[in-house]
Scaffold this motif. Structure first.
Motif, PDB file in Angstrom:
ATOM      1  N   THR A   1       8.559  48.301  11.013  1.00  0.00           N
ATOM      2  CA  THR A   1       7.532  47.288  11.232  1.00  0.00           C
ATOM      3  C   THR A   1       6.180  47.953  11.453  1.00  0.00           C
ATOM      4  O   THR A   1       5.158  47.500  10.934  1.00  0.00           O
ATOM      5  CB  THR A   1       7.899  46.416  12.454  1.00  0.00           C
ATOM      6  OG1 THR A   1       9.263  46.073  12.338  1.00  0.00           O
ATOM      7  CG2 THR A   1       7.071  45.166  12.520  1.00  0.00           C
TER       8      THR A   1
ATOM      9  N   GLU B   1       4.052  47.111   8.393  1.00  0.00           N
ATOM     10  CA  GLU B   1       3.259  45.938   8.762  1.00  0.00           C
ATOM     11  C   GLU B   1       2.078  46.271   9.676  1.00  0.00           C
ATOM     12  O   GLU B   1       0.939  45.991   9.335  1.00  0.00           O
ATOM     13  CB  GLU B   1       4.153  44.918   9.496  1.00  0.00           C
ATOM     14  CG  GLU B   1       5.507  44.718   8.883  1.00  0.00           C
ATOM     15  CD  GLU B   1       5.515  43.522   7.946  1.00  0.00           C
ATOM     16  OE1 GLU B   1       4.475  42.877   7.820  1.00  0.00           O
ATOM     17  OE2 GLU B   1       6.571  43.265   7.350  1.00  0.00           O
TER      18      GLU B   1
ATOM     19  N   ASN C   1      -2.174  36.569  21.359  1.00  0.00           N
ATOM     20  CA  ASN C   1      -0.951  37.356  21.097  1.00  0.00           C
ATOM     21  C   ASN C   1      -0.498  38.104  22.335  1.00  0.00           C
ATOM     22  O   ASN C   1       0.676  38.112  22.683  1.00  0.00           O
ATOM     23  CB  ASN C   1      -1.227  38.376  20.000  1.00  0.00           C
ATOM     24  CG  ASN C   1      -0.833  37.835  18.658  1.00  0.00           C
ATOM     25  OD1 ASN C   1       0.234  37.269  18.501  1.00  0.00           O
ATOM     26  ND2 ASN C   1      -1.719  37.975  17.697  1.00  0.00           N
TER      27      ASN C   1
ATOM     28  N   TRP D   1      13.098  30.539  21.819  1.00  0.00           N
ATOM     29  CA  TRP D   1      12.419  30.533  20.523  1.00  0.00           C
ATOM     30  C   TRP D   1      11.683  29.225  20.272  1.00  0.00           C
ATOM     31  O   TRP D   1      10.675  29.197  19.581  1.00  0.00           O
ATOM     32  CB  TRP D   1      13.389  30.873  19.385  1.00  0.00           C
ATOM     33  CG  TRP D   1      13.795  32.314  19.489  1.00  0.00           C
ATOM     34  CD1 TRP D   1      15.042  32.800  19.694  1.00  0.00           C
ATOM     35  CD2 TRP D   1      12.925  33.456  19.467  1.00  0.00           C
ATOM     36  NE1 TRP D   1      15.032  34.167  19.805  1.00  0.00           N
ATOM     37  CE2 TRP D   1      13.736  34.608  19.664  1.00  0.00           C
ATOM     38  CE3 TRP D   1      11.555  33.656  19.321  1.00  0.00           C
ATOM     39  CZ2 TRP D   1      13.231  35.899  19.711  1.00  0.00           C
ATOM     40  CZ3 TRP D   1      11.054  34.952  19.357  1.00  0.00           C
ATOM     41  CH2 TRP D   1      11.886  36.047  19.552  1.00  0.00           C
TER      42      TRP D   1
ATOM     43  N   THR E   1       7.855  29.364  19.460  1.00  0.00           N
ATOM     44  CA  THR E   1       7.298  28.813  18.218  1.00  0.00           C
ATOM     45  C   THR E   1       6.118  27.897  18.523  1.00  0.00           C
ATOM     46  O   THR E   1       5.106  27.921  17.814  1.00  0.00           O
ATOM     47  CB  THR E   1       8.390  28.022  17.460  1.00  0.00           C
ATOM     48  OG1 THR E   1       9.595  28.757  17.530  1.00  0.00           O
ATOM     49  CG2 THR E   1       8.027  27.788  16.021  1.00  0.00           C
TER      50      THR E   1
ATOM     51  N   SER F   1       3.204  29.965  19.344  1.00  0.00           N
ATOM     52  CA  SER F   1       2.716  30.685  18.158  1.00  0.00           C
ATOM     53  C   SER F   1       1.921  29.756  17.252  1.00  0.00           C
ATOM     54  O   SER F   1       0.915  30.162  16.664  1.00  0.00           O
ATOM     55  CB  SER F   1       3.879  31.263  17.350  1.00  0.00           C
ATOM     56  OG  SER F   1       4.643  32.065  18.175  1.00  0.00           O
TER      57      SER F   1
ATOM     58  N   ASP G   1      -1.849  30.254  16.016  1.00  0.00           N
ATOM     59  CA  ASP G   1      -2.274  30.376  14.621  1.00  0.00           C
ATOM     60  C   ASP G   1      -3.336  29.347  14.239  1.00  0.00           C
ATOM     61  O   ASP G   1      -4.018  29.511  13.224  1.00  0.00           O
ATOM     62  CB  ASP G   1      -1.053  30.301  13.694  1.00  0.00           C
ATOM     63  CG  ASP G   1      -0.235  31.589  13.810  1.00  0.00           C
ATOM     64  OD1 ASP G   1      -0.789  32.581  14.320  1.00  0.00           O
ATOM     65  OD2 ASP G   1       0.943  31.607  13.414  1.00  0.00           O
TER      66      ASP G   1
ATOM     67  N   THR H   1      -2.285  36.332  10.840  1.00  0.00           N
ATOM     68  CA  THR H   1      -1.180  35.393  11.099  1.00  0.00           C
ATOM     69  C   THR H   1       0.164  36.118  11.036  1.00  0.00           C
ATOM     70  O   THR H   1       1.110  35.741  11.728  1.00  0.00           O
ATOM     71  CB  THR H   1      -1.155  34.222  10.090  1.00  0.00           C
ATOM     72  OG1 THR H   1      -1.234  34.779   8.797  1.00  0.00           O
ATOM     73  CG2 THR H   1      -2.266  33.239  10.317  1.00  0.00           C
ATOM     74  N   SER H   2       0.228  37.164  10.200  1.00  0.00           N
ATOM     75  CA  SER H   2       1.518  37.875  10.136  1.00  0.00           C
ATOM     76  C   SER H   2       1.794  38.647  11.425  1.00  0.00           C
ATOM     77  O   SER H   2       2.921  39.082  11.677  1.00  0.00           O
ATOM     78  CB  SER H   2       1.565  38.812   8.922  1.00  0.00           C
ATOM     79  OG  SER H   2       0.650  39.848   9.102  1.00  0.00           O
TER      80      SER H   2
ATOM     81  N   THR I   1       4.729  37.128  13.307  1.00  0.00           N
ATOM     82  CA  THR I   1       6.069  37.526  12.870  1.00  0.00           C
ATOM     83  C   THR I   1       6.378  38.938  13.352  1.00  0.00           C
ATOM     84  O   THR I   1       7.458  39.234  13.852  1.00  0.00           O
ATOM     85  CB  THR I   1       6.143  37.508  11.318  1.00  0.00           C
ATOM     86  OG1 THR I   1       5.417  36.405  10.855  1.00  0.00           O
ATOM     87  CG2 THR I   1       7.556  37.507  10.832  1.00  0.00           C
TER      88      THR I   1
ATOM     89  N   ARG J   1       7.220  38.941  16.949  1.00  0.00           N
ATOM     90  CA  ARG J   1       8.565  38.423  17.246  1.00  0.00           C
ATOM     91  C   ARG J   1       9.609  39.515  16.987  1.00  0.00           C
ATOM     92  O   ARG J   1      10.500  39.754  17.789  1.00  0.00           O
ATOM     93  CB  ARG J   1       8.834  37.199  16.374  1.00  0.00           C
ATOM     94  CG  ARG J   1      10.108  36.475  16.723  1.00  0.00           C
ATOM     95  CD  ARG J   1      10.207  35.182  15.955  1.00  0.00           C
ATOM     96  NE  ARG J   1       9.907  35.317  14.520  1.00  0.00           N
ATOM     97  CZ  ARG J   1      10.739  35.821  13.627  1.00  0.00           C
ATOM     98  NH1 ARG J   1      11.922  36.245  13.996  1.00  0.00           N
ATOM     99  NH2 ARG J   1      10.401  35.912  12.356  1.00  0.00           N
ATOM    100  N   ILE J   2       9.436  40.212  15.849  1.00  0.00           N
ATOM    101  CA  ILE J   2      10.385  41.288  15.519  1.00  0.00           C
ATOM    102  C   ILE J   2      10.333  42.363  16.600  1.00  0.00           C
ATOM    103  O   ILE J   2      11.357  42.829  17.111  1.00  0.00           O
ATOM    104  CB  ILE J   2      10.054  41.917  14.140  1.00  0.00           C
ATOM    105  CG1 ILE J   2      10.213  40.865  13.048  1.00  0.00           C
ATOM    106  CG2 ILE J   2      10.916  43.131  13.858  1.00  0.00           C
ATOM    107  CD1 ILE J   2       9.684  41.294  11.694  1.00  0.00           C
TER     108      ILE J   2
END
Ligand code: ATP
Ligand code: MG
Length: 600
Positions: free
Chosen positions: A137, A141, A178, A241, A245, A248, A252, A295-296, A299, A302-303
């Motif tokens: 990641t 990323e 974040n 979660w 969500t 999140s 966003d 925005t990514s 994700t 979360r990972i």
């Protein structure tokens, strides 16, 4: 473990790979810089079209953009970046697997005995997998996103200051959101990870003891116990979660609002002439790329959050100190004569499992536990045949565990040939001891592999005569030729293809093949029929002549002729002497003998 400590450990872990990581960072920087060029060219083409330039001039610029695209995708991204990232992934995987094994090998045998193997396996598997996930990641990323966001933000300021500020404000707000979400849910995610480990422990216990489950018709019960526990864990995860969500999505929305603000400010700038149409095109494509990347981050986060909890547990395990310490200049006396002395030795079993309890910051390790061995004093001279007898749970195997340094005593000293056991080279000492444990643990490999295991992987150097001699003494000779491939038969997991008595005989052969100075037999013949027991006892007499031998046996006929018999009761040595002496002087020994008079 605090995040700072965690990050430090991660960096420390990847120190060996700094060259590969630097190359990847440079490639990322190059790739992202090339990413800036295409929108810039499109903006300039638009300005040229508005200014009425010829199609020929514009075609030249278009060919240039194709060249940039090819360089970026084919060479930088695809070839160099992907190749280097995969190389790092493969090397890092090998490194981490070896590092884990190295660490596990430093734990004392006692730590291994006390730690649930399912939990250990789970922590290692999840931890190693999650280290790889975090690495991937970060490389695939995080680095590209961070570099792109920094590079694009700088470029945006270069095009238009006002618009640059709008985008920067949006990015900072998103980043702050974040960090807030991360702090809010980090602990909850960690707790769920702990619960998942406990849940997996239930599953691995079921799988490990599946035979017992089936033979006692407890299939439905264990499945429902597991289901009940998973239900709790799953509900907690789902709750986490769903909250995550919701937060999140709100976060966003910041990006949506920033994009709106960019369009609105851009329109104002264009209408008052402070930027051209081409500039606006460049600006919109750069800012939507950079904001899209933001925005990514959700994700990615979360990972990382899930992986963080697993890696944290793994790092906690990698941080556990071995409780049997090896001195830096250990004594290696050459050949051991085999004299053993216990001086005021006391021992309390530690109560913790090293992984779970380290997390709980357990400090009072021994509180509330009684001594398994209490002020033991004895000497076994080199070459003597000694025996320990006593009721079940009296502390006989504990004496052997201390002698093998599975644990260090809580008080007192153990001397081997006059040297403190704690100062000896442990591997060298253990190489000089052949031990047949109460529970024989065998590898799912050939009979030959199992018998010759203590010989450093040099089974091919063992002559057939040596193998024959050892198998004759241990009575393996009685059954091995009946196996499908003789010594080369695979004996199954934990030796399932052998009977209990046959496993014991393999254990005896494995101890004898080392030609040890000290031979320890802890209930070595308890699973054998009387005839084989008698034959092995006879063989042991022959073997015992050349070394110190310690025998633990409930069947007292086995030890009647020992040079010294120690009577153990409630963790204390309550009697010492030959059989005849103890029959006169030791009440506990007389009791033991009388309870077995039918076999004696
Ligand atoms: N890993 C351990 N952790 C905590 N307590 C332990 C552990 N192993 C053994 N004990 C305890 O220590 C005591 C002595 O156990 P030990 O295995 O030495 O008995 P033993 O004399 O060998 O018995 P047996 O004849 O049944 O083999 C027992 O009360 C046992 O419950
Ligand atoms: Mg025992």
């Amino acid at each position: 473990m605090k995040f700072k400590q965690f990050a430090g450990k991660f960096v420390e872990f990847y120190r060996n790979f700094w060259k590969a990581i630097t190359i990847l960072l440079l490639l990322t920087l190059l790739g992202q810089a090339l990413n800036l060029i295409a929108p810039y060219i499109y903006g300039k083409i638009l300005d040229a079209l508005v200014a009425g330039k010829s199609a020929k001039d514009i075609m030249l610029v278009a060919v240039l953009s194709l060249g940039v695209y090819t360089l970026q995708t084919m060479v930088v991204d695809r070839y160099f970046y992907w190749y280097n990232i995969n190389k790092l992934r493969i090397d890092a995987h090998q490194y981490i697997s070896e590092k884990t094994l190295d660490k596990v090998m430093t734990f004392s045998v006692g730590q291994d005995i006390n730690q649930n193997s399912g939990v250990k396996q789970d922590v290692i598997t999840r931890g190693e997998h999650s280290v790889a996930t975090i690495t991937n990641t970060l490389l695939y990323e995080v680095f590209p996103v961070v570099i792109q966001v920094i590079l694009f933000s700088a470029a945006l300021f270069f095009i238009n200051l006002k618009l640059g500020f709008v985008v920067l404000a949006g990015m900072i707000a998103h980043l702050a959101a974040n960090i807030y979400i991360n702090c809010k849910f980090k602990e909850e995610a960690g707790q769920i990870e702990e619960k998942e480990i406990d849940n997996n422990k239930i599953r691995s216990e079921i799988l490990r003891n599946i035979e017992t489950v089936k033979l006692n018709s407890q299939e439905e019960r264990v499945i429902s116990e597991y289901r009940e526990d998973s239900f709790t864990v799953n509900n907690l995860s789902k709750k986490l979660w769903s909250k995550y969500t919701l937060y999140s999505s709100c976060r966003d929305m910041i990006i949506g609002l920033t994009k709106f603000a960019v369009i609105a400010t851009g329109a104002v700038c264009y209408s008052n002439g402070s930027c051209s149409a081409g500039d606006l095109l460049i600006f919109f494509s750069w800012s939507s790329s950079a904001l899209g990347k933001m925005t990514s981050i959700g994700t990615i986060q979360r990972i990382l959050m899930t992986a963080y909890a697993s890696v944290k547990n793994y790092f906690v395990m990698m941080d556990v100190e071995p409780d049997v310490r090896i001195v830096s200049n250990p004594v290696k006396p050459g050949k051991y004569l085999g004299q053993i002395e216990f001086k005021n030795v006391s021992f309390v079993y530690p109560k913790r499992n090293y992984i779970e309890e380290k997390n709980k910051k357990e400090t009072k390790l021994f509180e509330g536990r009684h001594e398994a061995l209490s002020n033991a004093n004895f000497i076994i001279r080199a070459g003597q045949k000694a025996a320990f007898v006593g009721h079940s749970g009296s502390g006989k195997s504990t004496i052997i565990k201390l002698l093998m340094r599975a644990y260090d005593p809580t008080a007192g000293q153990i001397l081997i040939d006059g040297h403190d056991l704690r100062l000896l080279d442990l591997r060298d000492f253990r190489n000089s001891v052949g031990i047949v444990e109460q529970q024989i643990l065998l590898f799912d490999n050939t009979l030959r592999y199992n018998i010759t295991f203590p010989l450093n992987g040099k089974s091919e150097l063992v002559s057939d005569e040596m193998l024959d001699k050892v198998s004759r003494l241990s009575r393996v000779s009685e059954f091995y030729h009946r196996l499908e491939n003789g010594f080369d038969t695979i004996i199954g997991e934990r030796g399932v293809k052998l009977s209990g008595g046959q496993c014991k005989r393999v254990g005896i052969a494995r101890a004898l093949i080392k030609d040890p100075s000290i031979l320890i037999l802890d209930e070595a013949t308890s699973d054998l029929d009387a005839q084989n027991d008698a034959i092995i006892q006879q063989a042991m007499k022959e073997v015992a002549k050349e070394r110190t031998t310690i025998i633990i046996a409930h069947r007292l006929s086995t030890i009647k002729d020992a040079d010294k018999i120690f009577v153990v009761n409630g963790g204390k040595i309550v009697g010492e002497g030959k059989h005849a002496e103890l029959m006169k002087s030791c009440f506990e020994y007389q009791n033991l003998v009388h309870s077995q008079v039918h076999v004696f």
